[in-house]
Design a protein around this motif. Structure first.
Motif, PDB file in Angstrom:
ATOM      1  N   VAL B 186      31.251 -10.924 -15.308  1.00 52.85           N
ATOM      2  CA  VAL B 186      31.180  -9.629 -14.631  1.00 52.85           C
ATOM      3  C   VAL B 186      31.790  -9.721 -13.238  1.00 52.85           C
ATOM      4  N   LEU B 190      35.308  -7.786 -12.441  1.00 54.79           N
ATOM      5  CA  LEU B 190      35.210  -6.611 -11.572  1.00 54.79           C
ATOM      6  C   LEU B 190      35.908  -6.837 -10.237  1.00 54.79           C
ATOM      7  N   TYR B 250      23.624  -2.689 -14.257  1.00 54.21           N
ATOM      8  CA  TYR B 250      24.435  -2.750 -13.038  1.00 54.21           C
ATOM      9  C   TYR B 250      25.776  -2.055 -13.263  1.00 54.21           C
ATOM     10  N   LEU B 251      26.378  -2.375 -14.411  1.00 55.59           N
ATOM     11  CA  LEU B 251      27.680  -1.800 -14.744  1.00 55.59           C
ATOM     12  C   LEU B 251      27.572  -0.284 -14.938  1.00 55.59           C
ATOM     13  N   HIS B 254      27.554   1.356 -11.700  1.00 53.04           N
ATOM     14  CA  HIS B 254      28.921   1.308 -11.203  1.00 53.04           C
ATOM     15  C   HIS B 254      29.747   2.454 -11.805  1.00 53.04           C
ATOM     16  N   LEU B 290      27.973  -5.439 -23.406  1.00 55.21           N
ATOM     17  CA  LEU B 290      28.418  -5.700 -22.029  1.00 55.21           C
ATOM     18  C   LEU B 290      29.919  -5.964 -21.997  1.00 55.21           C
ATOM     19  N   LEU B 294      32.563  -3.628 -19.970  1.00 55.88           N
ATOM     20  CA  LEU B 294      33.306  -4.247 -18.879  1.00 55.88           C
ATOM     21  C   LEU B 294      34.807  -4.142 -19.130  1.00 55.88           C
ATOM     22  N   SER B 297      36.141  -0.664 -18.759  1.00 54.82           N
ATOM     23  CA  SER B 297      36.264  -0.148 -17.406  1.00 54.82           C
ATOM     24  C   SER B 297      37.474  -0.739 -16.690  1.00 54.82           C
TER      25      SER B 297
END
Lengths: 317, 357
Positions: B186, B190, B250-251, B254, B290, B294, B297
């Protein structure tokens, strides 16, 4: 000016571009924005809904219901099936969602056939189960013209053929089955290509084309591999002829439509076949293995170089 | 696209105006590199071809080496293995010829195989072999810039860690492995901009490490994703789940910020968390989700594909392993399906809001 991720990496490597600037450019030009996320979430939710519901129904009918009357069971399965087909007609959904739901319905037809077989003990052959399934979803497949239903349909056709050969046509040589499968799948590709020339809308999406191409090339490659190693060589010559004809057709298509993937798949299949042939040569004992490994790396090396040049040339044009 | 001199000039001046006076770029080098990259731009298809070719060649090559009589000579195998690994590494580094890539990768893989076999002959323990493998892959990491070599070494490294955990019966440490890789992935994905500007000379390593991280995490997840592969304690399994679910939340946060959702932020997070809690017994599912989120995105397509395949597999495995009757399974699946149908109707209005414009 649209920059790709690699462009940004390259510029950043050769300059003192600040990390905030890079982050902003990546955010604007490469990463997915809010609109893309919305679309993604919509498709993800509908796929999960259809997937889980269909799987749940399959398990529900696979469970051996002792207490439930067979009439009720069949009625229930049919009601669910009809609901999946009729309800989307009345909902104001977008085309894609209707198609996804219809794909779920097409899977449920298989459930219904399975249930029917379970209740009435119709023969022990799974072959007619798959054939019935294939036939009865055909109309939906043709009408909806959706890549997933098409792939399900083609998979079912292949499956029916394999089961027919295994369970009813014992006298068919293995290679004949490979020949048939190869012809069916290449036939599908040819018809699809022909239709897409007639009507631009019928263009296959890339992932579907790639999957079917890989499937077809694996069938021919494995078929020839078996043909080379097996002692029984019935129908080997027709298979080779078919492969030669179809591969040349494929190459012709590659050059006329500028599709590198055709070149790559066909050439790789030929390299595997040649390597198999070389490994049959009993000449220099273990040195033959070395020759073979060199043959593979050199031919793949040349292939890659050639593909990249062609790709570049076709991209420029 | 940086495909012509004029294009490069426009792009650079645009960056210049955004960055101010301090912006310096080695323009000539950039022109040269851009042309080279267009010439050598290799697609995913070509990487797959290279890997298939290399695996085939490597199997023939190891056959050859075992038939030459070298298979009895442990030290010989070690020497040949190390020579193959580092010889090909240097060859591809200094020749830069793409034609040689398949050959080099084939010899590179064979090098690892021979080295392992040699260690085995010399009666080295498995732990010693793992330490050797980790050090070799680390050296490759420092020396090479080749995409496939870095990727292979990274996978060797992760596989060595996993075997170390398993062979020494530290099986519960797999949660630490998943924690480190998931968190690392992550952060690494990111903060792309930060990594490529902080270590400018190592920018070329970014892409192979990214896919390597995803694949390594998937390796760990697939070990705990099915019941009989890894002897893990069922009471501890929530550790990995908490890691994956926490990272997803968390993502999500975001993404919500990115989508400019002001109201009901907390509600959406709570709901997401609640749905994910149902997967608490199978951290593999949340881990795969996840990966999808991820990669979507940051718009990394191979990762999205891997994530989707993994999610389907892990969900299927989860239900297959579940120790209840088909009826209960079907009810669970159906209610999940209905939940998503309801979710569709609830979110429809919001998710379709921009469509009409």
């Amino acid at each position: 000016m649209k920059l790709s991720r690699n462009d940004i990496h390259l510029i950043s490597r050769l300059s003192n571009w600040s990390s905030e600037g890079v982050a902003r450019t990546l955010e604007e030009q490469v990463y997915h924005d809010a609109l893309a996320w919305k679309k993604f979430l919509r498709i993800a939710i509908i796929c999960l809904a259809v997937g889980f519901t269909t799987a749940g129904l399959i398990f529900f009918f696979a469970y051996n219901w002792a207490g439930m009357h067979r009439f009720l069971k069949l009625a229930l399965a049919e009601a669910v099936l009809m609901a999946t087909i009729i309800v989307p007609l009345f909902l104001r959904l977008k085309g894609l969602f209707k198609k996804i739901i219809l794909t779920g319905g097409a899977v449920l037809v298989g459930v219904l056939f399975g249930l029917f077989g379970q209740i009435y003990q119709t023969g022990a052959t799974a072959f007619d189960f798959f054939l019935g399934w294939t036939l009865f979803i055909s109309i939906w497949v043709f009408i909806s013209n959706f890549s997933l239903t098409w792939m399900l349909w083609l998979g079912l056709v292949n499956m029916s053929l394999i089961l027919y050969a295994n369970q009813l046509a014992f006298h068919w040589p293995t290679l004949f089955v490979f020949l048939l499968l190869f012809l069916v799948d290449t036939g599908f590709l040819i018809v699809a290509q022909f239709l897409s020339i007639k009507n631009q809308k019928l263009q296959m999406p890339a992932f579907m084309l790639n999957t079917i191409l890989l499937l077809t090339a694996s069938i021919s490659t494995i078929g020839i591999f078996i043909g080379i190693y097996d002692k029984v060589k019935d129908d080997f010559v027709p298979l080779i002829m078919a492969v030669i004809v179809m591969y040349s057709l494929g190459l012709q298509q590659a050059f006329s439509r500028k599709k590198v993937i055709y070149l790559a798949v066909i050439a790789m299949s030929l390299i595997v076949i040649l390597a198999t042939l070389i490994s049959k040569i009993k000449l220099f004992d273990e040195w033959m293995y070395l020759c073979n490994s060199l043959f593979v790396v050199i031919s793949v090396g040349f292939l890659i170089k050639y593909l990249m040049n062609t790709q570049k040339k076709w991209n420029v044009e | 696209m940086l495909n012509s001199e004029a294009n490069i000039k426009t792009v650079l001046s645009a960056i210049q105006s955004a960055e101010g006076e301090g912006f310096v770029c080695k323009e000539e080098e950039l022109m040269g590199e851009a042309i080279k990259i267009i010439r050598r731009k290799s697609s995913l298809m070509i990487k797959i071809l290279t890997v298939i070719g290399a695996l085939m060649a490597s199997s023939f090559l190891s056959n050859f080496i075992f038939l030459t009589g070298l298979q009895k000579n442990g030290i010989g195998l070690l020497v040949v293995g190390v020579l193959m690994i580092f010889g090909t590494l240097l060859l591809i580094k200094y020749s830069g010829e793409l034609f040689l890539e398949t050959l080099c990768v084939a010899y590179f893989i064979t090098g690892y195989l021979l080295f392992g076999y040699g260690c085995n002959l010399l009666k080295q323990s498995e732990n010693q072999l793992i330490v050797y493998y980790i050090s070799i892959s680390f050296c490759v990491f420092l020396l090479s810039k080749n995409y496939l070599m870095i990727l292979i070494s990274m996978l060797v490294f992760s596989a060595s860690l996993l075997s170390f955990i398993h062979l020494n019966k530290y099986d519960q440490l797999i949660h630490a492995y998943i924690l480190i890789y998931a968190l690392g992935m992550v952060l690494f994905l990111l903060n792309e901009a930060l990594f490529i500007t902080k270590f400018r000379q190592l920018t070329t390593l970014y892409n192979p490490i990214r896919i390597g991280m995803i694949l390594s995490l998937l390796m760990g997840l697939s070990l705990i994703g099915s019941k009989n592969l890894f002897p893990i304690n069922i009471q501890m399994i929530w550790i990995s789940s908490v890691v994956c679910i926490g990272l997803i939340l968390y993502l999500t946060n975001h993404i919500l910020i990115k989508m400019n959702v002001q109201k009901s932020n907390r509600l959406i997070l709570a709901f997401t968390g609640l749905i994910l809690l149902t997967t608490v017994l199978s951290p593999a599912i949340s881990g795969a989700i996840l990966i999808i989120m991820l990669c979507f995105s940051i718009n990394f397509r191979p990762g999205i594909g891997l994530g989707i395949v993994a999610t389907i597999y892990f969900i299927a495995q989860f239900y297959y392993d579940m120790n209840v009757s088909l009826f209960v399974k079907s009810m669970l699946l159906l209610s999940t399906g209905v939940l998503f149908i309801l979710l569709y109707f609830f979110t429809k209005k919001y998710l379709l809001a921009d469509e009409k414009i």
